[in-house]
Design an enzyme around this catalytic site. Structure first.
Site, mmCIF file in Angstrom:
data_model
loop_
_atom_site.group_PDB
_atom_site.id
_atom_site.type_symbol
_atom_site.label_atom_id
_atom_site.label_comp_id
_atom_site.label_asym_id
_atom_site.label_seq_id
_atom_site.Cartn_x
_atom_site.Cartn_y
_atom_site.Cartn_z
ATOM 1 N NE ARG A 1 16.256 -12.841 22.351
ATOM 2 C CZ ARG A 1 15.840 -12.668 21.080
ATOM 3 N NH1 ARG A 1 15.414 -11.482 20.687
ATOM 4 N NH2 ARG A 1 15.833 -13.678 20.243
ATOM 5 C CG HIS B 1 8.389 -12.965 21.350
ATOM 6 N ND1 HIS B 1 8.643 -11.621 21.465
ATOM 7 C CD2 HIS B 1 8.908 -13.343 20.143
ATOM 8 C CE1 HIS B 1 9.285 -11.200 20.375
ATOM 9 N NE2 HIS B 1 9.465 -12.217 19.562
ATOM 10 C CG HIS C 1 6.419 -11.438 15.884
ATOM 11 N ND1 HIS C 1 7.104 -11.794 14.734
ATOM 12 C CD2 HIS C 1 7.360 -11.350 16.851
ATOM 13 C CE1 HIS C 1 8.378 -11.935 15.028
ATOM 14 N NE2 HIS C 1 8.570 -11.675 16.306
ATOM 15 C CG ASP D 1 16.578 -10.172 16.157
ATOM 16 O OD1 ASP D 1 15.575 -9.510 16.474
ATOM 17 O OD2 ASP D 1 16.727 -11.383 16.429
ATOM 18 C CD GLU E 1 9.211 -8.208 16.441
ATOM 19 O OE1 GLU E 1 9.232 -8.565 17.628
ATOM 20 O OE2 GLU E 1 10.091 -8.537 15.630
HETATM 21 C C1 GAL Z 1 11.743 -11.652 16.991
HETATM 22 C C2 GAL Z 1 13.036 -11.671 17.732
HETATM 23 C C3 GAL Z 1 13.944 -12.651 17.059
HETATM 24 C C4 GAL Z 1 13.301 -14.006 16.970
HETATM 25 C C5 GAL Z 1 11.933 -13.879 16.371
HETATM 26 C C6 GAL Z 1 11.178 -15.170 16.399
HETATM 27 O O1 GAL Z 1 10.853 -10.744 17.551
HETATM 28 O O2 GAL Z 1 13.585 -10.378 17.770
HETATM 29 O O3 GAL Z 1 15.179 -12.745 17.747
HETATM 30 O O4 GAL Z 1 13.231 -14.563 18.257
HETATM 31 O O5 GAL Z 1 11.160 -12.926 17.040
HETATM 32 O O6 GAL Z 1 11.825 -16.157 15.670
#
Ligand code: GAL
Length: 402
Positions: A126, A151, A225, A297, A365
């Site tokens: 983010r 992303h 991812h 997260d 990640e």
């Molecule tokens: C992750 C992120 C989560 C969510 C996910 C996608 O990388 O940290 O908050 O957005 O991707 O659903």
């Protein structure tokens, strides 16, 4: 993170290839150093093949199948550079697909909202309010996740068709993916030429080498991812997996998952994975950070000898006790986002036809910290003309007894 020395000769891969040559044609254990069980298998040649998988905006998309000498099989598509499937043995030698995904290209194009298996860019994670200032110029990116940018925006690198080149080098197969992101794409400055190479080694590793250059100052934070469930995709919760993270600090977030800027110790919190804990053990703890993430997260700050250190270090170890499968992640990156699949909501049908529910997969990640462009105290994600963006991450699979 940035230097001007090109590492295109891949010295570490060279060393690895040497090792592989030594064992070629013999019978070797499936698992890595320190691992036990799984027996051994007769070596077979590594292979790479491709099949047509469809088209996106008129561009051909293929699905590549890579196998190694132990029979490990990885499928990768040049749409989003997505790892679609990873088949590895359990302690009894049974192969299962341990990564979440979809069976068809159309499903990835229509609803890969969780970013299953994809290459993420230009900026993974983010950026607060989608805004950052570089050299006195303020850029406004898409706010595609509440108030924030996530992303790479509306159509990030995960939704682009990459140019693919099959690689075979001294008993190892790989797939090189290239994508040139034009100046202004998703409102990022500078033309960014990205080269990402996947190697499948005979040590049951997926080795990911990221490289990028720019013609104007920009920001870059690339990652993969993949979601994992070491018991097999579609088999249910990952809460019983043991996780160890080489991180004595993490970056706490606000309620929109933007780091506060603090580098907080994990000691005494549900975020302390410096010794192995199951993912589920503390995921329901009444802790503000767990509430903000609806679970885990968060970006963990990897323990390195110095903030400038970019050597390959062990970042994460995961162990699934019922199958004996283990995953070790090593990286040159300073951080790792541990995401416990909190937004999987039972609406998406995965590769083998099962609905994915909350916590049915986790992602780890490797990356620079979220919102680094607005946090001068975090390692820089700025890339300038003449510099080389170079990072490497390895997923290594093995098996062991409890
Ligand atoms: C992750 C992120 C989560 C969510 C996910 C996608 O990388 O940290 O908050 O957005 O991707 O659903």
């Amino acid at each position: 993170m940035l230097g001007t020395i090109s590492r295109r000769a891949h010295p570490r891969l060279g060393a690895l290839l040497g090792l592989v040559i030594l064992v070629a044609g013999t019978t070797v254990a499936l698992s890595g150093a320190g691992a036990t069980a799984a027996g051994s298998v007769t070596q077979q040649p590594s292979t790479i093949s491709k099949e047509p998988w469809g088209t996106v905006d008129g561009e051909q998309v293929d699905l590549y199948t890579l196998t190694n000498s132990n029979g490990m099989e990885v499928k990768i598509t040049n749409y989003g550079g997505i790892i679609q499937s990873i088949k590895v043995p359990d302690r009894d030698g049974n192969f299962d697909n341990v990564t979440l995904g979809f069976a068809t290209l159309d499903e990835y194009v229509d609803h890969n909202d969780p970013y299953f298996g994809a290459i993420i860019g230009r900026y993974g994670n983010r950026i607060a309010n989608g805004r950052f200032t570089l050299d006195g110029v303020t850029y406004q990116l898409a706010q595609n996740n509440g108030p924030n940018h996530l992303h790479g925006g509306v159509r990030g690198f995960d939704k682009r068709v990459w140019t693919a080149t099959e690689l075979e080098q001294q008993g190892i197969v790989g797939l090189r993916l290239n994508y040139t992101s034009p100046d202004g794409e998703e409102m990022y400055p500078g033309t960014l030429a990205v080269e990402m190479t996947y190697w499948l080694t005979n040590r049951n590793e997926i080795r990911m080498e990221y490289h990028a250059t720019t013609d104007a100052p920009t920001i870059v934070n690339l990652t993969n991812h993949a979601y994992f469930n070491l018991a097999g995709e579609g088999t249910g919760t990952i809460e019983g997996h043991f996780l160890r993270l080489n991180a004595s600090h993490y970056t706490p977030v606000d309620e929109t998952l933007i780091p506060t800027g603090e580098i907080a110790p994990v000691a005494g919190t549900p975020f302390d994975f410096t010794t192995p804990h199951t993912i589920g053990e503390r995921i329901r703890d009444n802790h503000e950070q767990i509430a903000f993430g609806r679970g885990y997260d968060h970006n963990f700050v990897l323990d390195r000898p110095s903030p400038e250190d970019t050597s390959m270090i062990n970042a994460a170890q995961v162990f699934e006790p019922t199958t004996g499968r283990a995953l070790v992640i090593t990286t040159t990156e300073p951080g790792i986002q541990f995401y416990s699949g909190n937004f999987l909501d039972g609406t998406l049908v995965g590769t083998s036809g099962k609905f994915y529910r909350q916590g049915d997969g986790f992602a780890l990640e490797t990356q620079h910290y979220p919102d680094s462009p607005n946090k001068p105290q975090f390692p820089s994600t700025v890339l300038r003309p003449g510099e080389e963006y170079e990072t490497t991450t390895i997923y290594r699979f093995s098996v062991r007894n409890p």
